[in-house]
Design an enzyme around this catalytic site. Structure first.
Site, mmCIF file in Angstrom:
data_model
loop_
_atom_site.group_PDB
_atom_site.id
_atom_site.type_symbol
_atom_site.label_atom_id
_atom_site.label_comp_id
_atom_site.label_asym_id
_atom_site.label_seq_id
_atom_site.Cartn_x
_atom_site.Cartn_y
_atom_site.Cartn_z
ATOM 1 N N HIS A 308 0.843 -1.192 0.000
ATOM 2 C CA HIS A 308 0.000 0.000 0.000
ATOM 3 C C HIS A 308 0.872 1.232 0.000
ATOM 4 O O HIS A 308 1.927 1.239 0.629
ATOM 5 C CB HIS A 308 -0.926 0.007 1.231
ATOM 6 C CG HIS A 308 -2.082 0.927 1.057
ATOM 7 N ND1 HIS A 308 -2.008 2.267 1.349
ATOM 8 C CD2 HIS A 308 -3.323 0.700 0.573
ATOM 9 C CE1 HIS A 308 -3.163 2.808 1.058
ATOM 10 N NE2 HIS A 308 -3.986 1.898 0.588
ATOM 11 N N ASP A 366 -8.010 -5.267 -0.017
ATOM 12 C CA ASP A 366 -8.539 -5.938 -1.206
ATOM 13 C C ASP A 366 -8.226 -7.420 -1.227
ATOM 14 O O ASP A 366 -8.895 -8.192 -1.906
ATOM 15 C CB ASP A 366 -7.988 -5.280 -2.475
ATOM 16 C CG ASP A 366 -8.643 -3.936 -2.694
ATOM 17 O OD1 ASP A 366 -9.774 -3.768 -2.229
ATOM 18 O OD2 ASP A 366 -8.020 -3.068 -3.309
HETATM 19 N N1 CMC Z 1 4.407 -7.429 -4.941
HETATM 20 C C1 CMC Z 1 5.743 -7.405 -5.050
HETATM 21 N N2 CMC Z 1 6.514 -6.326 -4.838
HETATM 22 C C2 CMC Z 1 5.878 -5.179 -4.509
HETATM 23 C C3 CMC Z 1 4.479 -5.122 -4.372
HETATM 24 C C4 CMC Z 1 3.734 -6.289 -4.592
HETATM 25 N N3 CMC Z 1 2.403 -6.291 -4.491
HETATM 26 N N4 CMC Z 1 4.129 -3.863 -4.040
HETATM 27 C C5 CMC Z 1 5.260 -3.154 -3.968
HETATM 28 N N5 CMC Z 1 6.333 -3.956 -4.250
HETATM 29 C C6 CMC Z 1 7.742 -3.567 -4.216
HETATM 30 C C7 CMC Z 1 8.112 -2.738 -5.429
HETATM 31 O O1 CMC Z 1 8.601 -3.525 -6.479
HETATM 32 C C8 CMC Z 1 9.156 -1.807 -4.864
HETATM 33 O O2 CMC Z 1 10.365 -2.506 -4.810
HETATM 34 P P1 CMC Z 1 11.763 -1.713 -5.040
HETATM 35 O O3 CMC Z 1 11.853 -0.709 -3.932
HETATM 36 O O4 CMC Z 1 12.790 -2.796 -4.963
HETATM 37 O O5 CMC Z 1 11.672 -1.077 -6.386
HETATM 38 C C9 CMC Z 1 8.708 -1.566 -3.425
HETATM 39 O O6 CMC Z 1 7.912 -2.722 -3.084
HETATM 40 C C10 CMC Z 1 7.867 -0.305 -3.259
HETATM 41 O O7 CMC Z 1 6.829 -0.313 -4.224
HETATM 42 P P2 CMC Z 1 6.229 0.994 -4.918
HETATM 43 O O8 CMC Z 1 5.626 0.599 -6.226
HETATM 44 O O9 CMC Z 1 7.272 2.063 -4.933
HETATM 45 O O10 CMC Z 1 5.127 1.372 -3.879
HETATM 46 P P3 CMC Z 1 3.873 2.284 -4.182
HETATM 47 O O11 CMC Z 1 3.546 2.941 -2.895
HETATM 48 O O12 CMC Z 1 4.108 3.165 -5.346
HETATM 49 O O13 CMC Z 1 2.765 1.212 -4.612
HETATM 50 C C11 CMC Z 1 0.870 -0.187 -4.608
HETATM 51 C C12 CMC Z 1 1.691 0.854 -3.822
HETATM 52 C C13 CMC Z 1 -0.406 -0.499 -3.824
HETATM 53 C C14 CMC Z 1 0.456 0.405 -5.981
HETATM 54 C C15 CMC Z 1 1.739 -1.468 -4.802
HETATM 55 O O14 CMC Z 1 2.090 -2.004 -3.544
HETATM 56 C C16 CMC Z 1 1.032 -2.508 -5.672
HETATM 57 O O15 CMC Z 1 1.138 -2.449 -6.890
HETATM 58 N N6 CMC Z 1 0.321 -3.496 -5.020
HETATM 59 C C17 CMC Z 1 -0.459 -4.452 -5.753
HETATM 60 C C18 CMC Z 1 -1.791 -3.837 -6.165
HETATM 61 C C19 CMC Z 1 -2.738 -3.681 -4.985
HETATM 62 O O16 CMC Z 1 -2.933 -4.589 -4.190
HETATM 63 N N7 CMC Z 1 -3.375 -2.493 -4.905
HETATM 64 C C20 CMC Z 1 -4.416 -2.221 -3.899
HETATM 65 C C21 CMC Z 1 -4.079 -1.124 -2.963
HETATM 66 S S1 CMC Z 1 -5.211 -1.079 -1.574
HETATM 67 C C22 CMC Z 1 -6.715 -0.592 -2.228
HETATM 68 C C23 CMC Z 1 -6.734 0.814 -2.672
HETATM 69 O O17 CMC Z 1 -6.457 1.713 -1.866
HETATM 70 O O18 CMC Z 1 -7.092 1.042 -3.845
#
Ligand code: CMC
Length: 431
Positions: A308, A366
């Site tokens: 998240h 989710d």
């Molecule tokens: N699986 C594997 N690695 C992950 C995941 C995941 N689900 N989420 C983040 N990472 C890794 C990512 O690769 C990155 O690694 P590094 O620092 O080595 O590059 C690190 O963790 C940080 O990720 P980020 O993309 O910079 O984090 P963010 O805050 O931009 O993304 C997120 C948040 C929710 C978009 C992401 O965690 C994600 O894509 N999760 C899967 C989709 C999901 O479940 N979304 C629902 C969110 S809750 C409901 C809502 O509020 O809508």
């Protein structure tokens, strides 16, 4: 607007600029850079808004490190266990918990606006039969501005109020109709003797040919899913609604924009993507392969339902949702469902893996909501529409708050331009 409590200094090209700092009632201090461009001729750069407060708000507070989510000051776990969705709607909209008379009046108002304009049924029939319910919802909610002209004037407080009630009342009807249409069943009219969640289940699962009984435990679980998704401060879809509304667009158009944004798999679409992922994994023995893919830097694959942007410890909504999932699965006697077994084992293995612990990646709301909805009999395509129903109150509360702000300006970000500067047009035969 908050009081200035400190001053930050920015030194650039030998000049120093004073920037006011505000201390919010919760969360980190905020540096006001609104005059920076005029004074220093620079922009700030923050794609993804990871360090930017785009507005002030009194509705919802999140402390991602501590796993805190408050609506108007009330913790989400208390609201989920002691309150119910329509009371939370009142709280989000009007700032305080209602008295019993206020609640009764509000519930009656919402309940008496659940039907949609009959002519809108024709509009539904224009969609392809196999349309995704989110596609239908984006279109139908946008089209509400063509059916409810008398509540599109954003400068009239009465019309704003009417649009608010209409959206909260009609969204379950629109979502249920989008579902019924996609499976080729007749639309089921709302029943005003049922509560908000029970009525939604009725509109989704009843058929004219036989009596449908809404199980109160499932209705309670549905209500809890609505409550847990009601608002989440300045997330992508809410920011989309605010941005759309900043131009003066009508409420139905703004909420349609919010629905469109919610659809993406990084946001509300994650619950559908998560269940699809669980089905693709299929059996418990394949979990390590998927975990390895999620950890591989060269593979863009992510575990859906994990991680998240704001919560870096745990998602407080997920804690409540997990309890609810256990209750529902037990009631329905589906603990042995293979998808649900994969979910439980995936959660266990990911939580034990240092990659996820180090990056603070935990199951989010989710992950569990998808499991409950699957057990209840909803197809994955309905997961995000249900999120949209629930989030409508958050969108509309934030929309109303923004419109009441005397400092409201059209949202217009700037850019770090890295393209070509002016060059001469070259005729096609000379290229
Ligand atoms: N699986 C594997 N690695 C992950 C995941 C995941 N689900 N989420 C983040 N990472 C890794 C990512 O690769 C990155 O690694 P590094 O620092 O080595 O590059 C690190 O963790 C940080 O990720 P980020 O993309 O910079 O984090 P963010 O805050 O931009 O993304 C997120 C948040 C929710 C978009 C992401 O965690 C994600 O894509 N999760 C899967 C989709 C999901 O479940 N979304 C629902 C969110 S809750 C409901 C809502 O509020 O809508």
């Amino acid at each position: 607007m908050a009081e200035t409590t400190d001053t930050a200094k920015l030194t650039l090209k030998g000049k120093t600029y004073d920037l006011p700092v505000y201390s919010p009632t919760g969360g980190p201090d905020v540096i006001d850079i609104r005059k920076l461009y005029a004074q220093a001729d620079v922009f700030t750069y923050d794609p993804g808004f990871t360090s930017t407060a785009a507005c002030d708000s009194t509705i919802t507070f999140i402390d991602g490190e501590e796993g805190v989510l408050l609506h108007r000051g009330y913790p989400i776990d208390q609201l989920a266990s002691q309150s119910h969705y329509l009371e939370v709607c009142y709280l989000l909209l009007y700032g305080e918990l209602p008295s019993s008379t206020e609640l009764e009046k509000f519930e009656s108002l919402v309940t008496n606006h659940t039907m949609i304009h009959e002519q809108m049924h024709n509009f539904f029939r224009g969609f392809r039969r196999d349309a995704h319910p989110m596609a239908t919802m984006v279109g139908v909610v946008g089209a509400m501005s063509a059916f409810y002209h008398d509540s599109t004037d954003i400068n009239d407080p009465h019309q704003r109020e009417v649009a608010t009630i209409r959206l909260i009342a009609k969204m379950p009807t629109v979502a249920a109709m989008a579902y019924k249409y996609s499976i080729g069943q007749p639309f089921v009219y709302p029943r005003n003797d049922l509560d908000y969640a029970a009525n939604f289940l009725h509109m989704c699962f009843a058929v004219p040919a036989q009596e449908y009984h809404v199980d109160p435990i499932l209705a309670r679980a549905m209500d809890r899913i609505f409550t847990l998704h009601a608002d989440h401060e300045q997330n992508a879809s809410t920011s989309t609604v605010r941005l759309a509304s900043s131009s003066g667009a009508n409420p139905f158009a703004c909420i349609a924009a919010g629905i469109a944004c919610l659809w993406g798999p990084a946001h509300g679409g994650a619950n559908q993507a998560c269940l699809e992922m669980l089905k693709e994994i299929g059996t418990v023995d394949r979990i390590p392969e998927y975990i390895a893919r999620a950890k591989d830097k060269n593979d863009p694959y992510r575990l859906m339902g994990f991680g998240h942007r704001v919560y870096k410890n745990f998602d407080p909504r997920a804690t409540v949702m997990k309890q609810s999932a256990d209750e529902v699965l037990e009631l329905l006697g589906v603990e042995n469902n293979p998808v649900l077994q994969v979910a439980k084992e995936l959660e266990k293995q990911a939580l034990a893996d240092p990659y996820f612990a180090d990056k603070k990646l935990f199951p989010n709301v989710d992950f569990y909501s998808g499991i409950i909805l699957e057990a209840m009999g909803f197809p994955t395509s309905m997961f995000t529409p249900i999120f949209a129903v629930a989030r409508t109150v958050g969108w509309i509360s934030q929309w109303a708050e923004q419109l009441a702000d005397p400092q409201l300006k059209i949202g217009r970000p700037r850019q770090l331009y890295l393209g070509e500067m002016e060059r001469k047009y070259v005729d096609i035969e000379k290229r």
